[in-house]
Design a protein around this motif. Structure first.
Motif, PDB file in Angstrom:
ATOM      1  N   UNK A 110       0.830  -1.202   0.000  1.00 50.70           N
ATOM      2  CA  UNK A 110       0.000   0.000   0.000  1.00 50.70           C
ATOM      3  C   UNK A 110       0.867   1.256   0.000  1.00 50.70           C
ATOM      4  N   UNK A 111       1.961   1.222   0.750  1.00 55.04           N
ATOM      5  CA  UNK A 111       2.873   2.375   0.804  1.00 55.04           C
ATOM      6  C   UNK A 111       3.528   2.642  -0.548  1.00 55.04           C
ATOM      7  N   UNK A 112       3.662   1.624  -1.360  1.00 64.00           N
ATOM      8  CA  UNK A 112       4.190   1.806  -2.717  1.00 64.00           C
ATOM      9  C   UNK A 112       3.072   2.212  -3.669  1.00 64.00           C
ATOM     10  N   UNK A 113       1.900   1.576  -3.526  1.00 65.12           N
ATOM     11  CA  UNK A 113       0.798   1.832  -4.463  1.00 65.12           C
ATOM     12  C   UNK A 113       0.240   3.244  -4.351  1.00 65.12           C
ATOM     13  N   UNK A 114       0.106   3.762  -3.148  1.00 65.36           N
ATOM     14  CA  UNK A 114      -0.532   5.075  -2.997  1.00 65.36           C
ATOM     15  C   UNK A 114       0.233   6.179  -3.732  1.00 65.36           C
ATOM     16  N   UNK A 115       1.562   6.297  -3.581  1.00 61.28           N
ATOM     17  CA  UNK A 115       2.254   7.313  -4.387  1.00 61.28           C
ATOM     18  C   UNK A 115       2.144   7.051  -5.895  1.00 61.28           C
ATOM     19  N   UNK A 116       2.095   5.775  -6.291  1.00 62.89           N
ATOM     20  CA  UNK A 116       1.896   5.478  -7.712  1.00 62.89           C
ATOM     21  C   UNK A 116       0.548   5.999  -8.180  1.00 62.89           C
ATOM     22  N   UNK A 117      -0.454   5.911  -7.321  1.00 63.19           N
ATOM     23  CA  UNK A 117      -1.786   6.418  -7.666  1.00 63.19           C
ATOM     24  C   UNK A 117      -1.766   7.943  -7.771  1.00 63.19           C
ATOM     25  N   UNK A 118      -1.061   8.592  -6.882  1.00 64.17           N
ATOM     26  CA  UNK A 118      -1.041  10.054  -6.842  1.00 64.17           C
ATOM     27  C   UNK A 118      -0.196  10.640  -7.971  1.00 64.17           C
ATOM     28  N   UNK A 122      -0.305   4.739 -13.546  1.00 61.90           N
ATOM     29  CA  UNK A 122      -0.371   3.280 -13.434  1.00 61.90           C
ATOM     30  C   UNK A 122      -1.672   2.827 -12.800  1.00 61.90           C
ATOM     31  N   UNK A 123      -2.196   3.602 -11.877  1.00 60.71           N
ATOM     32  CA  UNK A 123      -3.452   3.256 -11.206  1.00 60.71           C
ATOM     33  C   UNK A 123      -4.163   4.537 -10.808  1.00 60.71           C
ATOM     34  N   UNK A 128     -12.374   3.996  -4.606  1.00 59.20           N
ATOM     35  CA  UNK A 128     -11.395   3.143  -3.939  1.00 59.20           C
ATOM     36  C   UNK A 128     -10.520   4.042  -3.090  1.00 59.20           C
ATOM     37  N   UNK A 129      -9.915   3.503  -2.064  1.00 59.38           N
ATOM     38  CA  UNK A 129      -8.984   4.271  -1.236  1.00 59.38           C
ATOM     39  C   UNK A 129      -7.780   3.402  -0.902  1.00 59.38           C
TER      40      UNK A 129
END
Length: 161
Positions: A110-118, A122-123, A128-129
């Motif tokens: 999650x710590x990797x995915x959230x900055x990728x989302x922002x 990529x996502x 979704x949160x």
């Protein structure tokens, strides 16, 4: 030829996952890890595809975009390999470490995915949160642990006859 940030991240993720698979996995338990990998891949496709189709999140940049709306790199490669590592770490551990490591692995992803989302394409979270990601990851890690425990029990129980 120029590559986007997203393409570079996809390539690096695939290579790091391959290196983890080759060098971090204890291959004495090959049969177990193949089962975990296939179970996790199947579970991710069954659950992940409807999440995208229901427009809860989207993957604007992904592999094979003409054929898949979901991130097949994550769902069929990265997450199943991380699940193998989770099951390897918890293989000889009790109930509380199994929970603790599921939470720890989920927090890391999650710590990797959230900055990728922002910061990347990529996502994108729609309905979704990061908390939804964290909870679903934790549940799927635990589901894989339950499944491999059931698989081992079945092999021991039915294989002895």
């Amino acid at each position: 030829m120029s590559f986007s940030v997203e393409q570079i991240i996809i390539f690096i993720s695939a290579v790091i996952t391959l290196l983890l698979l080759v060098f971090a996995v204890n291959w004495r338990y090959f049969r177990d890890w193949i089962v975990v990998f296939l179970f996790k891949s199947m579970l991710d496709m069954i659950v992940g595809s409807p999440v995208v189709e229901l427009k809860l999140l989207e993957y604007p940049v992904r592999l094979l975009p003409k054929y898949y709306d979901t991130s097949i790199l994550f769902e069929l490669w990265v997450f199943p390999v991380l699940c193998i590592l989770y099951n390897q770490v918890t293989r000889e551990r009790g109930f509380w470490p199994i929970i603790y490591y599921a939470l720890l692995f989920s927090a890391g992803i999650t710590a990797i995915e959230y900055p990728l989302e922002v910061y990347t394409d990529l996502i994108h979270y729609i309905h979704w949160t990061w908390l939804t990601t964290f909870c679903t990851l934790t549940l799927t890690f635990l589901a894989s642990r339950i499944f491999i425990a059931f698989f081992r029990w079945g092999c021991n129980h039915f294989g002895q006859k």
